[in-house]
Enzyme design. Structure first.
Site, PDB file in Angstrom:
ATOM      1  N   ASP A  63       0.842  -1.192   0.000  1.00 37.30           N
ATOM      2  CA  ASP A  63       0.000   0.000   0.000  1.00 37.30           C
ATOM      3  C   ASP A  63       0.882   1.249   0.000  1.00 37.30           C
ATOM      4  O   ASP A  63       1.940   1.280   0.626  1.00 37.30           O
ATOM      5  CB  ASP A  63      -0.894  -0.003   1.253  1.00 37.30           C
ATOM      6  CG  ASP A  63      -1.766   1.244   1.293  1.00 37.30           C
ATOM      7  OD1 ASP A  63      -2.527   1.451   0.335  1.00 37.30           O
ATOM      8  OD2 ASP A  63      -1.637   2.027   2.253  1.00 37.30           O
ATOM      9  N   HIS A  65       4.617   4.209  -3.438  1.00 37.92           N
ATOM     10  CA  HIS A  65       5.494   5.283  -3.895  1.00 37.92           C
ATOM     11  C   HIS A  65       5.946   6.183  -2.758  1.00 37.92           C
ATOM     12  O   HIS A  65       6.881   6.965  -2.935  1.00 37.92           O
ATOM     13  CB  HIS A  65       4.800   6.122  -4.983  1.00 37.92           C
ATOM     14  CG  HIS A  65       3.499   6.694  -4.529  1.00 37.92           C
ATOM     15  ND1 HIS A  65       2.362   5.929  -4.463  1.00 37.92           N
ATOM     16  CD2 HIS A  65       3.162   7.932  -4.100  1.00 37.92           C
ATOM     17  CE1 HIS A  65       1.377   6.684  -3.998  1.00 37.92           C
ATOM     18  NE2 HIS A  65       1.831   7.896  -3.774  1.00 37.92           N
ATOM     19  N   ASP A 122     -10.049   1.930  -4.495  1.00 31.21           N
ATOM     20  CA  ASP A 122     -10.019   3.291  -3.932  1.00 31.21           C
ATOM     21  C   ASP A 122     -10.352   4.330  -4.994  1.00 31.21           C
ATOM     22  O   ASP A 122      -9.983   5.487  -4.877  1.00 31.21           O
ATOM     23  CB  ASP A 122      -8.670   3.584  -3.263  1.00 31.21           C
ATOM     24  CG  ASP A 122      -7.493   3.113  -4.087  1.00 31.21           C
ATOM     25  OD1 ASP A 122      -7.705   2.770  -5.267  1.00 31.21           O
ATOM     26  OD2 ASP A 122      -6.370   3.081  -3.555  1.00 31.21           O
TER      27      ASP A 122
END
Length: 1531
Positions: free
Chosen positions: A525, A528, A626
């Site tokens: 999750d 980045h 999401d």
């Protein structure tokens, strides 16, 4: 497992940083590291952290790989080190040169996933994943019924959001405890534990054939996590990150403002709790600037206390402290207070004292000085004020943007009035104490026991550098309010290594171990924003427990290069990509093409091939959990067609739970608390909490998931996307082995069909091949049921839409197709024309298509015949019962009857050679003719096209358009009779089947046939050559093909006839006269200009090239014939320059005879019993100098007599005018130029000759320009004694002396008439004269007073050897050229090693180019390195290419330079020899690269300066290839 014989080669080049390049490999592959051109010959060590066999992976443990040199020779251009890849993950490699790191990168090895009790492989491209929000699964005992929906829908992987205990916000990603199962899953009578979840996961794997992955969240923890209260050092707090104090003060001030707004305290200033318009936004801005910023004075955190600093400065001055500046560039600057106290910053008083110096010690001077200092401090403070203001402006802007999104925007959450629950802006820091005034709160900031609990929240920053941690010092993200903040989660602070925060690393390691123990993979999750070193450490931990861990992540870096850093460092298996990012169907189709597969009709790639950069493997989702709901963005009708388009992608695919049920809103990861529905086959559409195949698109999803898995498992790896019209996308998946296709036609509905108009006219579609069945046709339809109402307890979708689906039907049963006709699009190409009548928006139809039966059979038979070349073709092959008899034999046995001369016909022959036979090279329309008529012409083009699958190339277009090229290849050979014709017949028989397959497949199979034949023919060529070639490197082998390329037999003989008494001479029947004629191989000087007719054979070129191309390669008999053929033309003691079959020979060069003699010497030394050649009969064409040409057999002499005649004539002196002299012979030559002279200086023994109007050596450019007045004047006459001729003569005399001593040569010397008397000069005497005079007269001494120097005023380079001695223009003697290196190789004994070495170093510095040698010193005033034969201007030195040998870089001298270096370096010592070997390998690497890339597969005659391409050069020159082979032979 993939076949273990797949090998990828990674070329290493100096300073090549490949950290941002993704190299993907499969387990079972072999990876070879080889040295690229920049590293050839250098000592390079490759290190990797891929573990050695039997060892465990340790990221920090690197080992050196050992080199394998397959040839075992000094020429190690083929050496490699290798890894056999059997463990998935990310591995680093780097390489050192001279103990310095020179480059490196990463490789990623894919995991192998297994499902079922039998552990069968689930290929990554077969994955069909569905995401579940774990909290919506309800109590654990009900999970199976809910997860069964995924199983029944055909998914084979489930992605669970975190299963841990959640924080106060109830967000799926805000975890209160990473080690504890969410207690919501337990019921009063049954506690849910990790092992119970593990058992379910295992059951799903074994019984349902489903794998499970879950998220790992490393970036943050719930703000209310118990453990972070105990260990606040794990977050960014005001003690360990004091740079956040100003941001914290601002955050508290904004909280107080928010509370005041909520309480209505700002109504009077125009700001009510409900923010509804721009006026309210402007009021917020005004209040912040008026009330907040002046009150909190953020600038003070960055400023100096002026009074305190001035007082300190004054004290120091008064005490007499004076400094002088050590560095004039040092200026007074503010030093930031590390504790961030108000006005706590300082300045360096030493710099201050050195900057502000009082002019005396008096109080006034000191006061004045202090004033200047104070002024400077105030200036610096003002700059800090401006900087803070700049941050404050950005903070207001960001704050207002957040307010707009949260309260005003249509797509935002519309939070309503400001309240404590929904404050004006999300808080950036935790505040676990009771509220006080802002002033009181600020005092807490300086109490470490309190300040450590003010933790920074996590979030994300739009457009930020993902490799930078925005909470670390140096970032002002929190102060500038640029963080889009998650107010429920505290950001975790790992530091650089476990020792920096031991509790956090240990806690997260345990969390990772739990996850890896029970799940088959993880989704990283917020990848980045996860520090790379943390993710690396945790994934290493996970892979220790589960080697084939499937790791996925979604990256928002906005750059493929940045994505690659994460993929390569972490070994990500798949990157999540989303179809929702497509703004129309066209873009959606493009994504399918982008994320996987190769084009339909792609070429078969070799098993050993270069490792190419890849794009990350995709997990292509129709929507992620999401993101917004597609129904809101597009329409409910688009759900089915878009998911079909995604399912047809050649990669992993996925969806989110709720998409298939047509849930018309986003299922929020934060606020959703309802449960998913369970599976019940008997449920009705309106039954709450239950679903089945009547629900949404579930029935369609099952069919598509099954199809996706089938296509992945059965090798449908080729993809074609056709944008039929603006809404219709057709995706084809094709299997290159069986040539079956599946074509899915989807009509998308990005716009709601109820409110938007769609065209009634649907374009016809043409589907190539035969439609076997309709795999499925499905339409989204509306039905009469109770309309949608959001259920309170269960997540429910739109009940009034479902899918009408029919599977595995014949085309005539279709309700979507009006009619399907069959058209023939050319021979053997069937196309089905489909006319649609019911392809409404929201419908899909999928066809299974095979080739027409006749074409299918032809492909099967073709594949069967191709198995002899590669086992790859076994699948899809069919036995061939009725093929042509010639195909019953293996191609290798048909080819085995070919000679090397036949191979010249089959593989090469340029246009000029073919035209002699009445043919020509194949010309590709709209492109260019092939370089060769033989197979190499085609292979050169295909070698460029094949790796890139460039099916749009005109070459492929020509093959698809008709059979012209195919017929050309076979018919050209059949017309040649003999063994060549048999090869042509075999090809023609193969092409019979090729012509029966669909045109789009022809390039791929044409390539496969030719690659098979071509590689067989190359192996055959090498098998007929010497052991040096057979056991040599790839470089040697490819160079040796130059021998096949240059040596051939044309329609008309190029050589004069040999003596009828000579044995083993090849004969053939003349087609016209029907008489027997000799057909000896001749050697072309260069392609394409010197390949045919009288311009094919040149004495000088032939004998410079003969050793390399014929003797070293083992073509002894053909070499003998060429030597004897030229011997027969001897006249005036000379060998012709231009041979012209002997009858049109020109005897205008002084050096060819010496190269011929050198070759006879080489022949005697290299060939077993080579001296026998001396007794071979030579039929003299010109028994006397003035004879007419005589037929062969008129007068035969043994070769040794011809040799003696050449030596005798030179000692006697040669002087004649060329026959037929005048413009008809040479239109540029002046009369004097036709006068040929040669002789021997009786004192020095040097051969001399020539005059200033002719050019008798290899530097033979004759001026041609009237305009520049150089016509008839040679650019480089090189008259007198040219250095290389002296060397060649010395070599010959030394050799003849040895032979005469052994009684192999019957003469001891030469006898001449001088002054009317006979005089004998022995070879011993001649030898001693040259030996005694060479160094004395040719070496340009470094001593300016050397008495041997005749022209000291002409010397401009010392320590070199002259280019000639006794030239008519003495300054020419002193020009630095590469010719003395030739003498060094053939007669090294006349050079002193130390002087020779020095001279070679000067040559290296001044003349060595990338591929060739500069023909003249660049310091010379007439040097010009660019040759342009077409240019005619007034410039004497360059007009009409006058500078041919005055600078351009010729290749052949480089061979002699390198061989000379090699010889003399051995004499200097082992260290110098080792360095020279490195130099040679490095220089030759350029030739290797050129040879590989050249479509001529040769080396050029010359290049312009610094290796630039010269358009006037031959593309492939015999002597250029020969000398490089000689260097490798010497090595």
């Amino acid at each position: 497992m993939p076949p273990s014989n797949q090998t990828r080669v990674l070329l290493l080049n100096a300073m090549e940083k490949r950290e941002k390049t993704l190299f993907r490999l499969e387990q079972g592959f072999e990876l070879q590291f080889r040295l690229g051109p920049t590293l050839q010959g250098k000592h390079v060590t490759v290190y990797t952290n891929y573990p050695a066999s039997g060892e465990l992976f340790n990221r920090r443990k690197f080992r050196a790989l050992s080199w394998h040199n397959p040839t075992g020779r000094e020429d190690d251009s083929d050496k490699y080190c290798k890894l056999d890849l059997h463990i998935s993950g990310s591995y680093q490699y780097y390489f050192n040169h001279e103990n310095e790191r020179s480059g490196g990168g990463y490789i990623v090895v894919d995991p192998i996933l297994r499902v079922g009790v039998d552990n069968h492989v689930l290929h990554l491209d077969c994955v069909t994943l569905q995401t579940f929000l774990a909290k919506c699964l309800g109590p654990f005992e009900e999970w199976e019924d809910r997860l069964k929906v995924a199983k029944e829908s055909g998914y084979n992987m489930i992605h669970f959001t975190p299963l841990q205990k959640l924080g106060l916000s109830r967000s799926c990603y805000s975890l209160a405890d990473q080690l504890e199962v969410n207690p919501d899953f337990s019921s009063p009578n049954k506690k849910c534990t990790w092992s119970s979840i593990g058992n379910l996961v295992e059951k799903m794997k074994n019984e349902w054939n489903m794998l499970c992955i879950t998220d790992v969240v490393y970036n943050h923890t719930a703000a209310n996590s118990e453990w972070i209260r105990v260990h606040p050092e794990c977050g960014y707090n005001l003690v360990n990150s004091p740079h956040l104090k100003p941001a914290w003060i601002l955050d508290r001030a904004l909280w107080h403002l928010s509370c005041s707004v909520a309480e209505g305290k700002y109504r009077d200033e125009g700001l009510p709790p409900s923010i509804e318009n721009d006026h309210h936004l402007n009021c917020i801005r005004k209040i912040i600037w008026k009330d907040i910023y002046p009150k909190i004075k953020l600038w003070e955190f960055f400023q100096v206390d002026v009074n305190k600093a001035v007082q300190q400065f004054k004290t120091l001055l008064t005490k007499g402290n004076r400094k002088t500046k050590s560095d004039p560039n040092q200026h007074l600057q503010i030093i930031q207070d590390p504790e961030y106290k108000r006005l706590g910053c300082t300045v360096d008083m030493n710099i201050a004292l050195a900057t502000f110096i009082p002019h005396s010690n008096g109080p006034a001077a000191i006061e004045e000085c202090c004033n200047w200092f104070q002024k400077k401090i105030e200036e610096l403070n003002a700059e800090q004020f401006r900087q803070t203001n700049y941050h404050q402006e950005q903070a207001v802007t960001c704050l207002l943007e957040t307010v707009v999104y949260e309260r005003l925007a249509d797509q935002g959450p519309k939070q309503g009035p400001v309240s404590r629950k929904y404050p004006l802006v999300t808080r950036y820091f935790t505040y676990p104490f009771k509220e006080m005034t802002l002033e009181e709160e600020e005092s807490l900031m300086h109490q470490p026991d309190k300040a450590c609990h003010f933790l920074a929240h996590n979030g994300w920053v739009m457009g930020d550098d993902p490799l930078r941690n925005f909470a670390e010092p140096g970032s002002n993200v929190y102060l500038r309010r640029e963080l889009i903040c998650w107010g429920d989660s505290a950001k975790l602070r790992y530091g650089n290594k476990p020792e920096d925060c031991p509790y956090l690393w240990a806690h997260m390691k345990k969390y990772t171990e739990i996850t890896a123990k029970y799940f088959h993979g993880v989704r990283l999750d917020n990848c980045h924003s996860t520090p790379l070193h943390v993710a690396e450490y945790m994934l290493d931990t996970a892979r220790k427990l589960r080697a084939d861990l499937y790791v996925v992540a979604e990256l928002f870096t906005g750059s493929e290069e940045l994505d690659n850093i994460f993929v390569t460092r972490l070994g990500l298996s798949s990157l999540i990509r989303e179809a929702m990012s497509a703004y129309n169907s066209h873009e959606e189709g493009r994504l399918v093409y982008r994320f996987g597969g190769e084009p339909v009709g792609s070429f078969v790639q070799p098993r050993l091939r270069p490792l190419m950069p890849a794009i990350a493997h995709a997990l292509f989702m129709d929507v992620t959990h999401d993101n917004e709901c597609p129904i809101q963005h597009r329409s409910e009708y688009d759900t089915l067609p878009s998911s079909t388009i995604v399912s047809m992608a050649c990669c992993a695919t996925g969806s989110t739970k709720g998409y298939d049920e047509l849930v018309p809103h986003q299922i929020s990861v934060v606020s959703e608390e309802r449960f998913y529905a369970k599976w019940n086959p008997a449920a009705t559409p309106s039954t709450p909490g239950e679903v089945n195949f009547q629900t949404g698109i579930i029935a369609g999803r099952l069919a598509m998931n099954r199809l996706h898995q089938e296509l992945g498992a059965k090798g449908f790896i080729q993809v074609y996307v056709d944008q039929v019209d603006e809404d219709i996308v057709a995706v084809t998946r094709h299997c290159p082995n069986t040539h079956q296709s599946v074509v899915a036609v989807s009509r998308t509905a990005f716009r709601d069909p109820k409110t938007s108009s769609y065209s009634k006219e649907v374009p016809q579609m043409c589907i190539p091949g035969k439609i076997e069945e309709v795999v499925l046709e499905a339409r989204t339809i509306e039905r009469e049921v109770t309309p949608y109402k959001k259920d309170e307890h269960f997540i429910n979708g739109l009940p009034n839409y479902t899918v009408e689906i029919r599977e595995h039907i014949q085309i005539r049963e279709s309700k979507i197709i009006k009619q399907a006709g069959t058209a023939i699009k050319g021979p053997n190409e069937f196309v089905q024309e489909i006319e649609f009548e019911n392809l409404t928006p929201g419908s899909v139809i999928i066809f299974r298509v095979s080739l027409d039966p006749k074409a299918q059979e032809a492909v099967g038979v073709l594949r069967n015949h191709l198995i002899q070349f590669s086992p790859h073709f076994k699948s899809g092959s069919l036995p061939d019962d009725c093929s042509a008899p010639i195909l019953k034999n293996l191609f290798s046995s048909i080819a085995s009857k070919l000679t090397l001369a036949d191979l010249n016909q089959i593989l090469y022959r340029c246009d000029a050679e073919e035209q002699e036979d009445g043919g020509g090279c194949y010309n590709i329309p709209n492109w260019s003719p092939l370089k060769y008529a033989g197979l190499q012409g085609l292979m050169s083009v295909m070698a460029d096209i094949r790796p890139k699958n460039d099916l749009g190339h005109p070459f492929c277009g020509n093959l698809r358009s008709g059979d012209w090229m195919i017929d050309y290849v076979s018919d050209r050979l059949i017309s040649r009779a003999g063994a060549c014709a048999e090869v042509g017949k075999w090809l023609k028989a193969m092409f019979v089947y090729l012509k029966q397959i669909p045109r789009y497949l022809i390039p791929c199979y044409f390539d496969a046939i030719l690659v098979g034949a071509y590689t067989t023919l190359l192996d055959l060529a090498w098998s007929q050559m010497s052991s040096f070639v057979q056991n040599g490197s790839t470089f040697v082998k490819h160079l040796s093909l130059g021998s096949v390329q240059m040596c051939g037999i044309g329609k008309y003989p190029s050589l004069p006839n040999l003596s009828p008494a000579l044995h083993d001479v090849p004969y053939r029947m003349n087609e016209i006269t029907k008489e027997k004629e000799q057909c000896c191989v001749s050697l072309a000087a260069g392609l394409p200009h010197f390949s045919s007719g009288i311009f094919r054979c040149w004495g000088r070129d032939t004998f410079i090239a003969l050793r390399g191309l014929m003797l070293i390669t083992g073509r002894y008999l053909e070499a003998r014939n060429i030597i004897l053929a030229f011997a027969s033309t001897l006249r005036h003691g000379l060998i012709p320059n231009l041979l012209g079959q002997g009858t049109h020979a020109r005897f205008n060069c002084r050096d060819a005879v010496w190269w011929w003699l050198q070759c006879i010497q080489d022949y005697c030394k290299i060939v077993p019993n080579g001296t026998d050649v001396l007794k071979c009969p030579v039929s003299r064409m010109y028994p006397k100098d003035d004879s007419r040409a005589q037929p062969a057999g008129t007068l035969d002499q043994p070769l040794y007599e011809v040799i003696q005649e050449a030596m005798q004539q030179h000692m006697q002196g040669i002087e004649f005018q060329e026959r037929n002299a005048g413009p008809q012979l040479d239109q540029n030559m002046r009369d004097e130029g036709f006068n040929v002279t040669a002789g021997v200086d009786h004192e020095t023994g040097f051969v001399f000759g020539g005059n200033r109007f002719n050019c008798g050596t290899w530097m033979d450019k004759m001026g041609e320009s009237d305009r520049a007045r150089n016509k008839g004047i040679p650019a480089t006459p090189r008259d007198g004694s040219a250095v290389e001729i002296v060397g060649l003569c010395k070599s010959t005399i030394r050799w003849l002396l040895e032979l005469s001593k052994k009684k192999v040569f019957p003469y001891q010397g030469v006898t001449i008439k001088r002054h009317g008397k006979k005089e004998t000069i022995t070879y011993d005497e001649w030898n001693r004269r040259i030996q005694g005079h060479f160094e004395k007269l040719f070496f340009v001494s470094e001593n300016p007073a050397d008495p041997n120097e005749e022209h000291p005023n002409l010397v401009h380079k010392r320590g070199i050897y002259k280019d000639s001695y006794g030239a008519s223009s003495p300054w020419c003697d002193y020009q630095l050229r590469p010719n003395f290196t030739i003498a060094m190789v053939v007669a090294p004994e006349i050079f002193s090693p130390e002087r020779a070495w020095k001279a070679l170093e000067i040559v290296e510095e001044k003349l060595l180019g990338p591929l060739g040698m500069k023909t003249l010193d660049p310091d010379d005033m007439v040097y010009c390195g660019v040759y342009d034969n077409a240019l005619d201007n007034d410039n004497y030195n360059v007009a009409k290419g006058f500078n041919y040998h005055q600078g351009p870089e010729w290749l052949w001298p480089i061979g002699y330079f390198l061989r000379a270096k090699l010889y003399f370096s051995k004499l200097i010592g082992p260290e110098m020899y080792a360095k020279t070997v490195v130099l040679i390998k490095n220089v030759l690497s350029h030739h290797y690269v050129h040879l590989e890339r050249s479509s001529w597969k040769g080396l050029p005659e010359l290049t312009n300066e610094n290796g630039q391409y010269c358009p006037f050069s031959c593309e492939s020159q015999a002597w250029s290839i020969a000398v490089i082979l000689e260097v490798l032979y010497d090595l």
